[in-house]
Motif scaffolding. Structure first.
Motif: not given
Ligand code: ZN
Length: 274
Positions: A76-83, A142-144, A186-188
């Motif tokens: 969903t996105h590149g933040h550590r807690d996701h990848i 809606e997230h970074g 994802g995160d939003t």
């Molecule tokens: Zn995140």
């Protein structure tokens, strides 16, 4: 007579094809935003692999081999807690990796994902990399999104920025062979175009973040579920993993009031069939 023939035919088909008899999708929540889906025909999809250092993941699943085969990984996105386990799981499984285009470019160039196995796409797109019976729709969030160089497989060079921007953050809607569809947020934050996700894909189940701080909180999630997403059922995810994200499913329940949407309050490591 005709109905008897039809009943006998149906019984023979079910008896000879156990896949049809068990035409269900298994949803296994592994803690935080990591979800493991097994499709009707046994295809395995993992969303946002974060297992080995995930305090909520049951010990058994912190050994990536315990996941068995994985056909597809969605990011969903590149933040550590996701990848955090993306590189290792992708290498171990040989799975195809679907991710936002900018993220895919960076990860292939950094050697985290094999370019041959990478599908970079963008919001609004649909792919079916593991057979036409399973559709993966990339939807807005809606997230970074940043790729953090302090991560297994990457090297933080002295004086270099710790993280780089990695394109948009996204969510996914997955449609399975049996018609069941699930939205992973994802995160939003809450955004009103969640109503379009409902309008376009009509997800049966929503798996939504409720943590607050980095994402919508239980009150925001309840607003989104009641007014925009309107699924039949919801599984709250992405909460309680770290001290700073301390909101709870009980608070979601409270905020949902008398809504008919069923809250499935799962434990990490628990699975349900749909
Ligand atoms: Zn995140």
């Amino acid at each position: 007579m005709l109905s008897r023939i039809l009943i006998v035919t149906a019984a023979v088909v079910l008896w000879t094809n156990p896949m049809l008899a068990a035409a269900e999708v298994e949803v296994l929540w592994l803690g935080h935003a990591t979800v493991h889906f097994t499709s009707v025909e046994g295809k395995v999809i993992v969303v946002d692999p974060f297992l080995k250092k995930n305090p909520k993941t049951p010990p058994k699943y912190r050994d990536l081999k315990a996941l068995g085969k994985v056909d597809l990984i969605l990011v969903t996105h590149g933040h550590r807690d996701h990848i955090l386990d993306l590189k290792e799981l992708a290498e171990l499984s040989g799975a195809t990796v679907v991710s936002p285009y900018g993220f895919a470019l960076n990860m292939v160039s950094l050697g985290v994902i094999d370019g041959e196995k990478s599908i970079g796409m963008n919001k609004g797109g649909t792919v079916s990399p593991i057979g036409r019976g399973i559709k993966v729709h990339m939807v807005p969030a809606e997230h970074g999104s940043n790729v953090d160089f302090k991560m297994p497989g990457l090297k933080l060079e002295p004086g270099a920025p710790r993280a780089v921007d990695a394109g948009p953050a996204v969510g996914y809607v997955i449609e399975f062979e049996n018609g069941f569809s699930v939205y992973h947020s994802g995160d939003t934050a809450v955004f009103s175009d969640m109503a379009l996700i409902r309008e376009f894909y009509k997800p049966d189940l929503a798996m939504v973040c409720i943590s607050g701080h980095f994402t919508m909180d239980p009150e925001g999630a309840a607003y989104a579920l009641k007014n925009f997403l309107k699924p039949k059922q919801v599984i709250p995810i992405h909460y309680g993993t770290f001290p700073v994200i301390n909101r709870t499913p009980a608070e979601l329940k409270q905020a949902m009031g008398n809504s008919p949407i069923e809250i499935l309050d799962m434990e990490p490591g628990q699975s349900m069939r749909f």
